[in-house]
Write a protein that holds these residues in place. Structure first.
Motif, PDB file in Angstrom:
ATOM      1  N   SER A 282      48.096  36.611  48.098  1.00 22.02           N
ATOM      2  CA  SER A 282      49.403  35.972  47.954  1.00 22.02           C
ATOM      3  C   SER A 282      50.231  36.785  46.969  1.00 22.02           C
ATOM      4  O   SER A 282      49.781  37.085  45.872  1.00 22.02           O
ATOM      5  CB  SER A 282      49.161  34.545  47.448  1.00 22.02           C
ATOM      6  N   VAL A 283      51.450  37.132  47.399  1.00 21.46           N
ATOM      7  CA  VAL A 283      52.296  37.987  46.563  1.00 21.46           C
ATOM      8  C   VAL A 283      53.596  37.264  46.237  1.00 21.46           C
ATOM      9  O   VAL A 283      54.251  36.716  47.130  1.00 21.46           O
ATOM     10  CB  VAL A 283      52.645  39.310  47.302  1.00 21.46           C
ATOM     11  N   MET A 284      53.943  37.276  44.957  1.00 23.50           N
ATOM     12  CA  MET A 284      55.207  36.665  44.546  1.00 23.50           C
ATOM     13  C   MET A 284      55.987  37.726  43.779  1.00 23.50           C
ATOM     14  O   MET A 284      55.405  38.481  43.010  1.00 23.50           O
ATOM     15  CB  MET A 284      54.883  35.467  43.661  1.00 23.50           C
ATOM     16  N   ALA A 285      57.301  37.792  43.992  1.00 27.17           N
ATOM     17  CA  ALA A 285      58.124  38.720  43.200  1.00 27.17           C
ATOM     18  C   ALA A 285      59.180  37.893  42.470  1.00 27.17           C
ATOM     19  O   ALA A 285      59.885  37.095  43.090  1.00 27.17           O
ATOM     20  CB  ALA A 285      58.775  39.748  44.121  1.00 27.17           C
ATOM     21  N   GLY A 286      59.257  38.057  41.172  1.00 31.49           N
ATOM     22  CA  GLY A 286      60.247  37.314  40.373  1.00 31.49           C
ATOM     23  C   GLY A 286      59.770  35.921  40.022  1.00 31.49           C
ATOM     24  O   GLY A 286      58.620  35.562  40.271  1.00 31.49           O
ATOM     25  N   GLU A 287      60.692  35.164  39.424  1.00 32.02           N
ATOM     26  CA  GLU A 287      60.354  33.816  38.937  1.00 32.02           C
ATOM     27  C   GLU A 287      60.992  32.776  39.846  1.00 32.02           C
ATOM     28  O   GLU A 287      62.137  32.921  40.238  1.00 32.02           O
ATOM     29  CB  GLU A 287      60.914  33.602  37.517  1.00 32.02           C
ATOM     30  N   ASN A 288      60.268  31.743  40.180  1.00 35.30           N
ATOM     31  CA  ASN A 288      60.842  30.628  40.930  1.00 35.30           C
ATOM     32  C   ASN A 288      59.934  29.409  40.789  1.00 35.30           C
ATOM     33  O   ASN A 288      58.749  29.466  41.137  1.00 35.30           O
ATOM     34  CB  ASN A 288      61.001  31.022  42.409  1.00 35.30           C
ATOM     35  N   ALA A 289      60.512  28.317  40.291  1.00 38.38           N
ATOM     36  CA  ALA A 289      59.699  27.132  40.003  1.00 38.38           C
ATOM     37  C   ALA A 289      59.065  26.573  41.285  1.00 38.38           C
ATOM     38  O   ALA A 289      57.899  26.165  41.295  1.00 38.38           O
ATOM     39  CB  ALA A 289      60.558  26.068  39.332  1.00 38.38           C
ATOM     40  N   GLY A 290      59.854  26.581  42.389  1.00 41.78           N
ATOM     41  CA  GLY A 290      59.355  26.058  43.669  1.00 41.78           C
ATOM     42  C   GLY A 290      58.153  26.860  44.151  1.00 41.78           C
ATOM     43  O   GLY A 290      57.136  26.298  44.574  1.00 41.78           O
ATOM     44  N   SER A 291      58.270  28.217  44.067  1.00 46.01           N
ATOM     45  CA  SER A 291      57.171  29.076  44.508  1.00 46.01           C
ATOM     46  C   SER A 291      55.946  28.878  43.639  1.00 46.01           C
ATOM     47  O   SER A 291      54.817  28.878  44.137  1.00 46.01           O
ATOM     48  CB  SER A 291      57.554  30.561  44.426  1.00 46.01           C
ATOM     49  N   GLU A 292      56.163  28.717  42.326  1.00 44.96           N
ATOM     50  CA  GLU A 292      55.024  28.511  41.403  1.00 44.96           C
ATOM     51  C   GLU A 292      54.239  27.264  41.834  1.00 44.96           C
ATOM     52  O   GLU A 292      53.009  27.279  41.878  1.00 44.96           O
ATOM     53  CB  GLU A 292      55.502  28.314  39.956  1.00 44.96           C
ATOM     54  N   ALA A 293      54.981  26.209  42.172  1.00 45.62           N
ATOM     55  CA  ALA A 293      54.329  24.957  42.571  1.00 45.62           C
ATOM     56  C   ALA A 293      53.581  25.145  43.897  1.00 45.62           C
ATOM     57  O   ALA A 293      52.449  24.663  44.068  1.00 45.62           O
ATOM     58  CB  ALA A 293      55.366  23.850  42.704  1.00 45.62           C
ATOM     59  N   TYR A 294      54.198  25.883  44.819  1.00 41.30           N
ATOM     60  CA  TYR A 294      53.583  26.113  46.129  1.00 41.30           C
ATOM     61  C   TYR A 294      52.303  26.950  45.969  1.00 41.30           C
ATOM     62  O   TYR A 294      51.268  26.651  46.575  1.00 41.30           O
ATOM     63  CB  TYR A 294      54.607  26.794  47.050  1.00 41.30           C
TER      64      TYR A 294
END
Ligand code: NAD
Length: 280
Positions: free
Chosen positions: A33-45
């Motif tokens: 799983s790859v995330m770029a940048g900050e996002n509260a919704g993505s963190e929760a997901y």
């Protein structure tokens, strides 16, 4: 009064099937799983993906890249995951920073490792009725409909929302079941025709992202209502349908939160298990 169509019990049943198919692989499949940048919704997901993966015996490998990651760097990172034989599936969390185009990125994930079903090859297979996996939210809606025992053959189904990620793939899945499908969107609203379409719906699915867009009084008596929308109103999360009024008319209605949402992550893990099986 409508029955509540909750995602959790449906998800629990599907999780049992996934556990079995993961066990029968004979190895622990891995989801990168790859995330770029900050996002509260993505963190929760991401948190809920990790929890469900662990529950199902799936190795969840999370990588976080900086907010100024370039498109080229992310593509390079994905290509490394594509060639890593110990990785069975790749998911890139949305939203991405503004400088990165998601369609370009999803096109770089190897189709065999695409667990969101958004690679053009997999979307093409969906169109041809040959897909092994479906995009997660669309798959979740189909599972909820299936859990009501309703045969969609010839049913008047009205879908509001035609996004690439939810509405369009869902339209293909509904047509596969021979539903008589009407797809509404912003153009329908601007033409002043949304209400007349919604009023005919024996099955109504709404994926827009506007609280209160669908008036409860528009719901046909005995309809099945699936509300995909997620909207924050004050300190509450609500869907796109006026729930209280709609509940008086519908036969089944999804709560928000608690309807489609809890199933989406389960669909992702099912897609991962399918990908691992196909790669064996
Ligand atoms: P999107 O913004 O990409 O697409 C919105 C769609 O709604 C478009 O088809 C647009 O034409 C239509 N629309 C906009 N305004 C309208 C109006 N006034 N009348 C009729 N149609 C209108 O959105 P998306 O990514 O498809 O997401 C839709 C909603 O579903 C959002 O609330 C999102 O948070 C939610 N969502 C939930 C899940 C889940 O797991 N529960 C997953 C994905 C998205």
């Amino acid at each position: 009064m409508a029955k509540l169509l909750e995602g959790k019990p449906v998800a629990e049943k599907i999780k049992e099937q996934i556990k079995q198919s993961v066990q029968s692989l004979g190895f622990k499949p891995a989801l990168a799983s790859v995330m770029a940048g900050e996002n509260a919704g993505s963190e929760a997901y991401v948190k809920s993906q990790k929890k469900v993966a662990e529950e199902l015996g799936i190795d969840y490998r999370f990588s976080k890249l900086g907010p100024d990651t370039s498109e080229g760097k992310l593509v390079g990172f994905i290509e490394e995951l594509n060639s890593d034989k110990s990785v069975n599936g790749v998911i890139v969390q949305l939203p991405l920073p503004a400088q990165i185009d998601y369609q370009k990125i999803s096109g770089h994930i190897c189709p065999d490792k695409d667990v969101e079903g958004m690679h053009p090859v997999n979307i093409g297979k969906l169109l041809l009725g040959k897909a092994r996996i479906a995009p997660c939210t669309a798959g979740a809606v189909m599972e909820l409909l299936n859990s009501t025992g309703t045969d969609l053959y010839g049913k008047e189904v009205v879908l509001v929302g035609h996004s690439e990620i939810v509405g369009k793939p869902l339209a293909l899945l509904l047509l596969d079941k021979f539903a008589t499908l009407t797809v509404c969107h912003i153009g329908t609203s601007r033409a002043g025709k949304l209400e007349e379409h919604v009023r005919r719906a024996e099955v109504l699915i709404v994926a827009v992202g506007k609280a209160g867009l669908i008036k409860g009084s528009w719901i046909k008596q005995g309809a099945i209502v699936i509300d995909v929308g997620i909207n924050r109103v004050g300190d509450k999360i609500v869907g796109d349908v006026e729930f209280e009024e709609a509940q008086k008319r519908a036969a089944y209605i999804t709560p928000v939160p608690g309807g489609v949402g809890p199933l989406t992550v389960t669909m992702l893990m099912r897609n991962l298990a399918e990908a691992a099986k196909a790669q064996q």
